[in-house]
Design a protein around this motif. Structure first.
Motif, PDB file in Angstrom:
ATOM      1  N   ASP A 514      51.812-153.431  -9.062  1.00  0.00           N
ATOM      2  CA  ASP A 514      53.258-153.232  -9.195  1.00  0.00           C
ATOM      3  C   ASP A 514      53.444-152.169 -10.285  1.00  0.00           C
ATOM      4  O   ASP A 514      52.464-151.561 -10.722  1.00  0.00           O
ATOM      5  CB  ASP A 514      53.993-154.549  -9.510  1.00  0.00           C
ATOM      6  CG  ASP A 514      53.553-155.148 -10.840  1.00  0.00           C
ATOM      7  OD1 ASP A 514      52.908-154.431 -11.631  1.00  0.00           O
ATOM      8  OD2 ASP A 514      53.858-156.321 -11.094  1.00  0.00           O
ATOM      9  N   ASN A 515      54.660-151.970 -10.711  1.00  0.00           N
ATOM     10  CA  ASN A 515      54.872-150.868 -11.648  1.00  0.00           C
ATOM     11  C   ASN A 515      54.341-151.143 -13.059  1.00  0.00           C
ATOM     12  O   ASN A 515      54.468-150.316 -13.956  1.00  0.00           O
ATOM     13  CB  ASN A 515      56.353-150.459 -11.699  1.00  0.00           C
ATOM     14  CG  ASN A 515      57.225-151.630 -12.091  1.00  0.00           C
ATOM     15  OD1 ASN A 515      56.727-152.742 -12.249  1.00  0.00           O
ATOM     16  ND2 ASN A 515      58.521-151.398 -12.234  1.00  0.00           N
ATOM     17  N   ILE A 532      39.360-141.986  -0.792  1.00  0.00           N
ATOM     18  CA  ILE A 532      39.906-142.406  -2.089  1.00  0.00           C
ATOM     19  C   ILE A 532      41.289-141.797  -2.302  1.00  0.00           C
ATOM     20  O   ILE A 532      42.138-142.400  -2.966  1.00  0.00           O
ATOM     21  CB  ILE A 532      38.922-142.145  -3.248  1.00  0.00           C
ATOM     22  CG1 ILE A 532      39.322-143.031  -4.450  1.00  0.00           C
ATOM     23  CG2 ILE A 532      38.873-140.721  -3.713  1.00  0.00           C
ATOM     24  CD1 ILE A 532      38.244-143.783  -5.054  1.00  0.00           C
ATOM     25  N   VAL A 533      41.530-140.628  -1.702  1.00  0.00           N
ATOM     26  CA  VAL A 533      42.887-140.066  -1.761  1.00  0.00           C
ATOM     27  C   VAL A 533      43.859-141.064  -1.123  1.00  0.00           C
ATOM     28  O   VAL A 533      44.929-141.356  -1.674  1.00  0.00           O
ATOM     29  CB  VAL A 533      42.953-138.703  -1.028  1.00  0.00           C
ATOM     30  CG1 VAL A 533      44.399-138.203  -0.972  1.00  0.00           C
ATOM     31  CG2 VAL A 533      42.069-137.665  -1.713  1.00  0.00           C
ATOM     32  N   SER A 534      43.450-141.635   0.005  1.00  0.00           N
ATOM     33  CA  SER A 534      44.313-142.629   0.669  1.00  0.00           C
ATOM     34  C   SER A 534      44.536-143.829  -0.246  1.00  0.00           C
ATOM     35  O   SER A 534      45.633-144.373  -0.331  1.00  0.00           O
ATOM     36  CB  SER A 534      43.680-143.127   1.966  1.00  0.00           C
ATOM     37  OG  SER A 534      43.422-142.044   2.786  1.00  0.00           O
ATOM     38  N   ASN A 535      43.476-144.264  -0.928  1.00  0.00           N
ATOM     39  CA  ASN A 535      43.626-145.406  -1.843  1.00  0.00           C
ATOM     40  C   ASN A 535      44.647-145.100  -2.945  1.00  0.00           C
ATOM     41  O   ASN A 535      45.449-145.968  -3.315  1.00  0.00           O
ATOM     42  CB  ASN A 535      42.287-145.780  -2.499  1.00  0.00           C
ATOM     43  CG  ASN A 535      41.255-146.272  -1.494  1.00  0.00           C
ATOM     44  OD1 ASN A 535      40.107-145.835  -1.517  1.00  0.00           O
ATOM     45  ND2 ASN A 535      41.671-147.168  -0.605  1.00  0.00           N
ATOM     46  N   VAL A 536      44.605-143.877  -3.448  1.00  0.00           N
ATOM     47  CA  VAL A 536      45.574-143.514  -4.501  1.00  0.00           C
ATOM     48  C   VAL A 536      46.988-143.571  -3.929  1.00  0.00           C
ATOM     49  O   VAL A 536      47.918-144.097  -4.572  1.00  0.00           O
ATOM     50  CB  VAL A 536      45.264-142.097  -5.070  1.00  0.00           C
ATOM     51  CG1 VAL A 536      46.339-141.668  -6.064  1.00  0.00           C
ATOM     52  CG2 VAL A 536      43.897-142.075  -5.734  1.00  0.00           C
ATOM     53  N   ALA A 541      52.291-145.989  -3.489  1.00  0.00           N
ATOM     54  CA  ALA A 541      53.335-146.546  -2.618  1.00  0.00           C
ATOM     55  C   ALA A 541      53.824-147.888  -3.144  1.00  0.00           C
ATOM     56  O   ALA A 541      54.921-148.343  -2.806  1.00  0.00           O
ATOM     57  CB  ALA A 541      52.792-146.690  -1.199  1.00  0.00           C
ATOM     58  N   ARG A 542      52.983-148.555  -3.943  1.00  0.00           N
ATOM     59  CA  ARG A 542      53.362-149.865  -4.508  1.00  0.00           C
ATOM     60  C   ARG A 542      53.725-149.744  -5.987  1.00  0.00           C
ATOM     61  O   ARG A 542      53.708-150.714  -6.734  1.00  0.00           O
ATOM     62  CB  ARG A 542      52.217-150.857  -4.286  1.00  0.00           C
ATOM     63  CG  ARG A 542      52.129-151.264  -2.827  1.00  0.00           C
ATOM     64  CD  ARG A 542      50.757-151.751  -2.400  1.00  0.00           C
ATOM     65  NE  ARG A 542      50.758-152.016  -0.953  1.00  0.00           N
ATOM     66  CZ  ARG A 542      50.583-151.076  -0.017  1.00  0.00           C
ATOM     67  NH1 ARG A 542      50.363-149.814  -0.352  1.00  0.00           N
ATOM     68  NH2 ARG A 542      50.643-151.390   1.265  1.00  0.00           N
ATOM     69  N   LYS A 543      53.987-148.522  -6.404  1.00  0.00           N
ATOM     70  CA  LYS A 543      54.471-148.201  -7.753  1.00  0.00           C
ATOM     71  C   LYS A 543      53.438-148.420  -8.867  1.00  0.00           C
ATOM     72  O   LYS A 543      53.795-148.514 -10.045  1.00  0.00           O
ATOM     73  CB  LYS A 543      55.767-148.969  -8.068  1.00  0.00           C
ATOM     74  CG  LYS A 543      56.904-148.665  -7.091  1.00  0.00           C
ATOM     75  CD  LYS A 543      58.215-149.170  -7.631  1.00  0.00           C
ATOM     76  CE  LYS A 543      59.440-148.716  -6.886  1.00  0.00           C
ATOM     77  NZ  LYS A 543      59.282-148.306  -5.502  1.00  0.00           N
ATOM     78  N   GLY A 544      52.170-148.538  -8.486  1.00  0.00           N
ATOM     79  CA  GLY A 544      51.132-148.634  -9.521  1.00  0.00           C
ATOM     80  C   GLY A 544      51.030-147.323 -10.302  1.00  0.00           C
ATOM     81  O   GLY A 544      51.465-146.266  -9.837  1.00  0.00           O
TER      82      GLY A 544
END
Ligand code: M6R
Length: 611
Positions: A514-515, A532-536, A541-544
């Motif tokens: 979360d954020n 790993i780009v997708s993982n980022v 997308a989840r505000k991490g």
């Protein structure tokens, strides 16, 4: 764990003891004490650091040329003045310092209580002091005979030094699984749990073996075993640089050791990458190279940071040599009855060479007939003596409890082994071999470049000093680096941190994002870069919050991450030597901002010599 120092000779014992304890403080630092003998023994001990002991002793009688000192890492009984060592037996006949665990202390204590003994501390060591005294008083025997007899009744581990009030001209030392080294001077002897406090006085040392008992007098050293037979002894020249213990202007040893890595890596490959860059020579493996080259599989055992280096070793050896590798926690390996035989090769990795579980794993592997190799930083340590062959890392003494330069030196050795074996197995030939060796030469200067980002990393750290938790993710060679980054952060800043293979995020940890959740992504360009780009993207997308360690010139991850640290370009096999550096610095600066004790984090000790 715990540090032991002893002195007997013509000079005042106190300076040797107190300076020795300062050298040993990295091994344990919850309480400390000394006993000095000048006819009658005096004992001074207190909770806290060596500085607290020094303050406590100030103005007291410290005369005497026989003495022992101890810095404690608590096993039995909380850290306090009473539980600090030395421990004195009930009637004051014996004073003892001890490193290790007496496992049957409870039984022995009950037996002693039946014989009228009572106890003031919660420690197993006091039980031992009273056991020795009870045996001594029960028969007409010498102190050393009482010590030997008492130890035959003990189950557990010990490195100990004993003073007997009635025989004040000697120290009695014994070892079982906890290291002890005797330094031989001119009409004087030193004894310590490792060589660092005696290296400045003498280069002649004897490492005690398990079951050895040493009776040390000013001008005589008698070595026996518990069973009386004279053991084989080896005199060794200490290869330790004295005067390298200072912080050299750095605020902490850890920071100094991080900045030393260009040198420690170069020292580790110096003389091994041959000058014309055409070959690698590892003298310590020469006699067994063919056997390793033809190995059916290799098992690597280690603990902590060394285990993370072992994982990188697995990737390197499988990639470059196509030999299957298994990596095991030494503590699990030793107890789980692994399938092992003479055709196996076991590699043990340990900075200190004294980690109890790693040494036990080595013994197990030797009993099974395996060829056992060591990768170790400390000359003369248990690991270097107990393995069939091996390679020293030349990182120099590592004082910070959080391992940094030892880790990169271990990876350096593993990389050299993998390249050498890969070449011998004709999987890396000619130009490729030379070019990789050449590239390895360039790693120290690339680390110099990276270290210039220290101020930037410090300012990134400021934004994370109050977080509760942090995740570290990576793929391939970056995964063990993620584990190491998380370990560094948790051990010195006390922030909860976890390392994961990036693809595992979706199997659970992504629920944490979360954020408020910072995620350190080690996203070096290699075959799984797009993944790993997708993982980022999934984290964003989840505000991490993403702190990304990326290859020089990276644009994709850099454009979506919150903070970006670039590492110089290199072949992926060398990347962990670079990518771990910003993680070490990030942890360091976060811990400094949280005002943590960097070099001596709570509850930890530099070498884990008890299981
Ligand atoms: O001396 P060793 O390499 O055998 O020590 C193993 C671990 O105790 C050690 O790496 C520990 O995890 C460090 N504190 C990590 O920084």
């Amino acid at each position: 764990m715990c540090g032991i120092i002893g002195y007997i000779g013509p000079n005042p014992a106190y300076p040797v003891l107190i300076n020795g304890l300062k050298r040993l403080e990295y091994r344990g630092y919850d309480s400390a004490g000394i006993s000095i003998l000048d006819g009658t023994p005096k004992v001074y001990k207190c909770m806290g650091k060596i500085q607290d002991l020094e303050d406590y002793v100030s103005g007291k009688d410290i005369t005497g040329s026989v003495g022992i000192g101890h810095t404690r890492w608590a096993t039995h009984g909380e850290p306090n003045d009473i539980n600090a060592h030395p421990h004195t037996s009930r009637d004051g006949h014996f004073i003892i310092i001890h490193n290790g665990i007496i496992e049957n202390w409870d039984l022995l204590k009950k037996e002693l209580e039946r014989n009228g003994y009572s106890f003031v501390s919660d420690t197993d060591t006091e039980v031992l002091a009273n056991l020795i005294e009870h045996i001594y008083l029960s028969g007409d025997i010498k102190a050393e005979a009482a010590v030997r007899l008492a130890l035959t009744k003990v189950v557990g581990t010990y490195g100990l030094v004993v003073i007997c009030r009635n025989e004040p001209d000697q120290l009695i030392a014994a070892r079982c699984s906890s290291p002890l080294v005797i330094g031989i001077g001119s009409s004087e002897y030193f004894i310590a749990s490792d060589a660092s406090p005696i290296a400045e006085y003498t280069k002649s040392v004897i490492y005690l073996n398990d079951n050895d008992v040493a009776i040390i007098k000013k001008d005589e050293l008698i070595l026996k075993t518990l069973q009386v037979d004279e053991p084989k002894i080896t005199l060794q020249n200490l290869n330790i640089e004295t005067g390298k213990y200072e912080k050299d202007g750095f605020d902490h040893y850890m920071l100094k050791e991080i900045f030393e890595q260009p040198r420690s890596i170069a020292d580790t490959f110096r003389g091994r990458l041959v000058p014309d860059q055409s070959d690698i020579k590892l003298g310590g493996l020469h006699s067994v190279l063919t056997q390793i080259q033809n190995a059916r599989r290799i098992i690597i055992v280690a603990c902590g940071t060394s285990w993370h280096a072992a994982l990188i070793g697995e990737y390197l050896i499988e990639d470059l040599c196509r030999i299957p590798v298994e990596v095991e926690y030494a503590s699990e390996f030793r107890y789980r009855d692994p399938v092992l035989g003479p055709e196996d090769i076991v590699v043990a990795i340990s900075q200190s060479g004294e980690t109890a579980d790693t040494l036990a794993a080595v013994r197990l592997a030797k009993e099974a007939g395996a060829l056992v190799l060591g990768i170790c930083n400390v000359t003369g340590s248990g690991l270097s003596r107990e393995t069939h062959a091996g390679v020293y890392t030349h990182a120099g003494i590592e004082i910070g409890v959080a391992s940094t330069k030892a880790f990169t030196a271990q990876i350096t050795v593993l990389t050299m082994i993998a390249l050498l074996l890969g070449n011998k197995r004709e999987l890396i030939t000619g130009d490729k071999y030379r070019s990789l060796i050449g590239e390895m030469h360039s790693i120290p200067s690339k680390i110099e470049v990276l270290l210039k980002q220290d101020a930037k990393i410090r300012s990134i750290a400021a934004g994370f000093k109050d977080v509760c938790s942090m995740l570290f993710i990576g793929r391939g060679y970056c995964f063990p680096v993620a584990l190491e980054g998380a370990l560094k952060l948790k051990e010195i800043s006390y922030i909860h941190a976890e390392g994961y293979p990036a693809a595992e995020m979706k199997h659970g940890p992504i629920a944490l994002i979360d954020n408020n959740m910072p995620v350190v992504v080690i996203g070096i360009r290699d075959k799984s870069y797009e993944k790993i780009v997708s993982n980022v993207q999934e984290i964003k997308a989840r505000k991490g919050i993403v702190i990304a360690i990326v290859s020089e010139g990276d644009e994709q991850i850099a454009s979506i991450a919150d903070h970006v640290i670039e590492i110089p370009s290199t072949n992926i096999i060398f990347s962990s030597l670079l990518s771990v550096i910003p993680l070490q610095l990030l942890s360091y600066h976060i811990a400094v901002l949280r005002e943590c004790n960097i070099d001596q984090p709570r509850n930890l000790a530099k070498s884990v010599t008890v299981e």
